[in-house]
Design a protein around this motif. Sequence first.
Motif, PDB file in Angstrom:
ATOM      1  N   SER A 195       0.830  -1.214   0.000  1.00 46.15           N
ATOM      2  CA  SER A 195       0.000   0.000   0.000  1.00 46.15           C
ATOM      3  C   SER A 195       0.864   1.264   0.000  1.00 46.15           C
ATOM      4  N   THR A 196       2.053   1.156  -0.581  1.00 46.86           N
ATOM      5  CA  THR A 196       3.003   2.275  -0.570  1.00 46.86           C
ATOM      6  C   THR A 196       3.240   2.796  -1.991  1.00 46.86           C
ATOM      7  N   MET A 197       3.791   4.013  -2.065  1.00 50.82           N
ATOM      8  CA  MET A 197       4.140   4.555  -3.380  1.00 50.82           C
ATOM      9  C   MET A 197       5.329   5.501  -3.255  1.00 50.82           C
ATOM     10  N   ARG A 198       6.115   5.592  -4.337  1.00 52.20           N
ATOM     11  CA  ARG A 198       7.232   6.522  -4.372  1.00 52.20           C
ATOM     12  C   ARG A 198       6.860   7.716  -5.238  1.00 52.20           C
ATOM     13  N   LEU A 199       7.219   8.904  -4.751  1.00 54.28           N
ATOM     14  CA  LEU A 199       6.951  10.122  -5.509  1.00 54.28           C
ATOM     15  C   LEU A 199       8.246  10.905  -5.673  1.00 54.28           C
ATOM     16  N   ASN A 200       8.526  11.300  -6.895  1.00 55.84           N
ATOM     17  CA  ASN A 200       9.704  12.121  -7.196  1.00 55.84           C
ATOM     18  C   ASN A 200       9.280  13.587  -7.253  1.00 55.84           C
ATOM     19  N   PHE A 201      10.095  14.428  -6.615  1.00 54.78           N
ATOM     20  CA  PHE A 201       9.695  15.839  -6.572  1.00 54.78           C
ATOM     21  C   PHE A 201      10.629  16.768  -7.343  1.00 54.78           C
ATOM     22  N   THR A 202      11.628  16.234  -8.060  1.00 49.94           N
ATOM     23  CA  THR A 202      12.657  17.112  -8.630  1.00 49.94           C
ATOM     24  C   THR A 202      12.374  17.579 -10.048  1.00 49.94           C
ATOM     25  N   ASN A 203      11.288  17.083 -10.651  1.00 50.79           N
ATOM     26  CA  ASN A 203      11.115  17.401 -12.059  1.00 50.79           C
ATOM     27  C   ASN A 203       9.860  18.137 -12.436  1.00 50.79           C
ATOM     28  N   ALA A 204       9.301  18.875 -11.478  1.00 46.93           N
ATOM     29  CA  ALA A 204       8.127  19.685 -11.798  1.00 46.93           C
ATOM     30  C   ALA A 204       8.185  20.947 -10.938  1.00 46.93           C
ATOM     31  N   ASP A 205       7.581  22.022 -11.430  1.00 41.47           N
ATOM     32  CA  ASP A 205       7.580  23.246 -10.614  1.00 41.47           C
ATOM     33  C   ASP A 205       6.486  23.165  -9.556  1.00 41.47           C
ATOM     34  N   ALA A 206       6.519  24.102  -8.622  1.00 35.57           N
ATOM     35  CA  ALA A 206       5.639  24.036  -7.454  1.00 35.57           C
ATOM     36  C   ALA A 206       4.156  23.957  -7.838  1.00 35.57           C
ATOM     37  N   ASP A 207       3.739  24.726  -8.835  1.00 34.70           N
ATOM     38  CA  ASP A 207       2.323  24.716  -9.231  1.00 34.70           C
ATOM     39  C   ASP A 207       1.920  23.373  -9.809  1.00 34.70           C
ATOM     40  N   THR A 208       2.802  22.823 -10.651  1.00 33.76           N
ATOM     41  CA  THR A 208       2.515  21.523 -11.256  1.00 33.76           C
ATOM     42  C   THR A 208       2.452  20.443 -10.166  1.00 33.76           C
ATOM     43  N   ILE A 209       3.370  20.540  -9.218  1.00 37.03           N
ATOM     44  CA  ILE A 209       3.370  19.580  -8.112  1.00 37.03           C
ATOM     45  C   ILE A 209       2.046  19.666  -7.349  1.00 37.03           C
ATOM     46  N   ARG A 210       1.669  20.894  -7.016  1.00 40.68           N
ATOM     47  CA  ARG A 210       0.442  21.093  -6.246  1.00 40.68           C
ATOM     48  C   ARG A 210      -0.774  20.532  -6.989  1.00 40.68           C
ATOM     49  N   ASP A 211      -0.832  20.815  -8.252  1.00 38.91           N
ATOM     50  CA  ASP A 211      -1.980  20.357  -9.037  1.00 38.91           C
ATOM     51  C   ASP A 211      -1.975  18.830  -9.196  1.00 38.91           C
ATOM     52  N   GLY A 212      -0.804  18.253  -9.399  1.00 44.16           N
ATOM     53  CA  GLY A 212      -0.701  16.799  -9.556  1.00 44.16           C
ATOM     54  C   GLY A 212      -1.048  16.074  -8.264  1.00 44.16           C
ATOM     55  N   ILE A 213      -0.568  16.608  -7.151  1.00 40.14           N
ATOM     56  CA  ILE A 213      -0.845  15.986  -5.846  1.00 40.14           C
ATOM     57  C   ILE A 213      -2.345  16.095  -5.509  1.00 40.14           C
ATOM     58  N   ARG A 214      -2.939  17.219  -5.908  1.00 41.52           N
ATOM     59  CA  ARG A 214      -4.383  17.369  -5.698  1.00 41.52           C
ATOM     60  C   ARG A 214      -5.152  16.260  -6.413  1.00 41.52           C
ATOM     61  N   ARG A 215      -4.797  16.040  -7.678  1.00 42.03           N
ATOM     62  CA  ARG A 215      -5.494  14.996  -8.437  1.00 42.03           C
ATOM     63  C   ARG A 215      -5.212  13.601  -7.859  1.00 42.03           C
ATOM     64  N   LEU A 216      -3.957  13.374  -7.447  1.00 41.57           N
ATOM     65  CA  LEU A 216      -3.611  12.075  -6.867  1.00 41.57           C
ATOM     66  C   LEU A 216      -4.379  11.875  -5.551  1.00 41.57           C
ATOM     67  N   GLY A 217      -4.540  12.951  -4.788  1.00 43.17           N
ATOM     68  CA  GLY A 217      -5.308  12.883  -3.547  1.00 43.17           C
ATOM     69  C   GLY A 217      -6.743  12.440  -3.807  1.00 43.17           C
ATOM     70  N   GLU A 218      -7.308  12.932  -4.908  1.00 41.93           N
ATOM     71  CA  GLU A 218      -8.692  12.535  -5.251  1.00 41.93           C
ATOM     72  C   GLU A 218      -8.765  11.050  -5.607  1.00 41.93           C
ATOM     73  N   VAL A 219      -7.751  10.587  -6.347  1.00 38.53           N
ATOM     74  CA  VAL A 219      -7.716   9.166  -6.723  1.00 38.53           C
ATOM     75  C   VAL A 219      -7.640   8.310  -5.463  1.00 38.53           C
ATOM     76  N   ILE A 220      -6.795   8.728  -4.512  1.00 35.06           N
ATOM     77  CA  ILE A 220      -6.644   7.965  -3.271  1.00 35.06           C
ATOM     78  C   ILE A 220      -7.945   7.999  -2.468  1.00 35.06           C
ATOM     79  N   ALA A 221      -8.530   9.190  -2.374  1.00 38.24           N
ATOM     80  CA  ALA A 221      -9.767   9.323  -1.585  1.00 38.24           C
ATOM     81  C   ALA A 221     -10.865   8.391  -2.106  1.00 38.24           C
ATOM     82  N   GLU A 222     -10.932   8.276  -3.432  1.00 38.29           N
ATOM     83  CA  GLU A 222     -11.956   7.395  -4.023  1.00 38.29           C
ATOM     84  C   GLU A 222     -11.714   5.933  -3.685  1.00 38.29           C
ATOM     85  N   ALA A 223     -10.446   5.588  -3.436  1.00 40.01           N
ATOM     86  CA  ALA A 223     -10.104   4.184  -3.188  1.00 40.01           C
ATOM     87  C   ALA A 223     -10.315   3.805  -1.720  1.00 40.01           C
ATOM     88  N   LEU A 224     -10.453   4.797  -0.853  1.00 37.25           N
ATOM     89  CA  LEU A 224     -10.547   4.503   0.591  1.00 37.25           C
ATOM     90  C   LEU A 224     -11.899   3.885   0.947  1.00 37.25           C
TER      91      LEU A 224
END
Lengths: 392, 392
Positions: free
Chosen positions: B363-392
């Motif tokens: 139930s683990t995952m690796r996330l790389n943070f070195t290849n996107a700017d702060a806005d892209t990171i924020r937006d990507g994590i938001r979408r990933l959060g929604e995917v996770i929330a749906e799976a709970l």
Amino acid sequence: MDELLSDGITNTPPSFVRAILKAASDPAITSFAGGLPNPISFPQEKLMESMQRVVAERGPEAFQYSMTAGIPELREWIAERYNHRFGTDYTADDVLVTTGSQQVLDLLGKVLLDKGDGVIVEKPTYLAAIQAFALQQPVFREVELTEEGLNTDELTAALEAGAKMIYLIPNFQNPTGLTYTAENRAKVREILADRNIVVVEDDPYGELRFEGESLPYIGATALPHGVVMGSFSKTVTPGFRMGYLLTKDHELLRRLNTAKEAADLHTNVFSQFVVLDYLRHNDLDEHLVKIRDLYRDQAQAMTDAMAEFFPAEVAFTKPQGGMFLWATLPAGINTMDLFPKALARCVAFVPGEPFYAEPGSYSTMRLNFTNADADTIRDGIRRLGEVIAEAL
Amino acid sequence: MDELLSDGITNTPPSFVRAILKAASDPAITSFAGGLPNPISFPQEKLMESMQRVVAERGPEAFQYSMTAGIPELREWIAERYNHRFGTDYTADDVLVTTGSQQVLDLLGKVLLDKGDGVIVEKPTYLAAIQAFALQQPVFREVELTEEGLNTDELTAALEAGAKMIYLIPNFQNPTGLTYTAENRAKVREILADRNIVVVEDDPYGELRFEGESLPYIGATALPHGVVMGSFSKTVTPGFRMGYLLTKDHELLRRLNTAKEAADLHTNVFSQFVVLDYLRHNDLDEHLVKIRDLYRDQAQAMTDAMAEFFPAEVAFTKPQGGMFLWATLPAGINTMDLFPKALARCVAFVPGEPFYAEPGSYSTMRLNFTNADADTIRDGIRRLGEVIAEAL
């Protein structure tokens, strides 16, 4: 420490040639021991121009992690080159770019050989192939190499004994300088045709033919598990460590790709872009003419000097290309014993022994002709002739 | 073909991450799956200047075959760097330059592991280490990695079960981003001190610490068979494939050198000269400040976004350096199942499974943070959060 070591490494000798190279690196010594291409073959200024273009045109892509198989345009160039030279139908998808063609040996050993598996090699063969395969602890089955090519009776016997791979160097072989005839190639192909065996042809010197015409491969696209190995080390630069393999066996290629990934992820991608750019902006064939002309003269100087200065009992090969020739002394003279005596006379060669999978006493030696001018070659061979004469 | 393959390759999976990278290479996808350094870390113009100097000053030497260990001046630079950073007493003779630090894993596997030998790894660990060692068919003994470092009870049990090598990533570990505390290092050192075992510390990110102080290695020069692995991939360029190891165990080093010779003769010597020249003419520490500042901000952007958008049930690490962090979802959620759902929402990560020596549902995952700017990171994590929330 010893009890922590693997059986594989315990059975793998350090390269004798590299030990010899150290001994022979004294500038006072005329060394025929090395396997160094002549620096004339490095197009330094053109490579510098390519580097500038690569940095300007490719930018970060040339410095970032890249794909394991190698950059597609380079793989395509390689496939096209072989198709042009041999009428094959390779595509970029048949090519894996490697860290020198030495790495292909490492990958083949890993992917094919378990302890005790048979591998057929020429007698003698390239010593670093013995070394790379030895890590897997296979059984080496040696097949005599003659002036025509493989001894086909011995080949048949070796196949009957069992083998997963056969490793051959059909053009200007290292160490002997011998080239398989067209007839021998056809015969070997026929013998291998109905066998389930990977047929590897290592061809680092194929572009360095200074006499006669190119001959077709034994396997390549003509046998189901044919693998051809090539290199930019002898045509552009060995310093970049750029080799490759071509095969139509995509199941094998997929496994080699996995092994490559685990070995070093991918080959230096900046160097791949630079070599690709060099090949696109320059005429490789024109460059090769210069190398071939030089090596032809150097080989001639060496065989002329050997005819003049070597005792009549010594036989030697007359290569049609490549970088080496091979001398055979009367049986009973161990060239390993001759080596320190030659070194005392400021001339070095590689004794035959490390080129045989079976340890023993051998009366053969390998001589490199690409790294000295004609006068130096003549003088070195004269001194070596005296050392041999004293040993007879 | 299958019956020609070795047991080793049959047991070695192709890298899942590289398969994922392909899937995630669509520019429409925000990929946290890669392990790519930010291109800001490639000093392209400075490297170009170094190339010009190397061609002018070294000439053919930079394009010719070279020695297996690596060029002496570069090995000396590496030794000095570690001595300066850690008060060790390494010399050039303790260093082997390799084709990326990935190659060190390949060499260690070959030199130490026979089929069935024990190798201790962190749980989870770097997936390409599992891949490289798997070729030798060892028994993997996993030891849990905690916020402090190794679980020392599990370590003792694993040592009792038997192992020739322990492989650790003490700083900003891949995949977790965790760093061993000073206390844990000392404890682990004490436990390992009276064992006959090779202690490997892989430290590709050590120079990328953006928080806190550097900590001493566990083994290195403090244990008889200590090996430290390093790389220029994260500080200069990964494209050159330049890594290295340092060890005072010269019997081990000699064997690694033989294995390196059989693997690819030597590392790209032109690239070695270029990196050496770059290091001599530029201030690496100044260059590193730029990379660290960027990665600190990116890591912060990612953990901030995770705090804001991830369901409270998800735990995640807060790395002090490196390139990755690690999220742990509630037990029972297989992140492998989550991957295609995330991809459908144009965001990619690496599921935990390939980082464990034992296959299973994680139930683990690796996330790389070195290849996107702060806005892209924020937006990507938001979408990933929604995917996770749906799976709970």
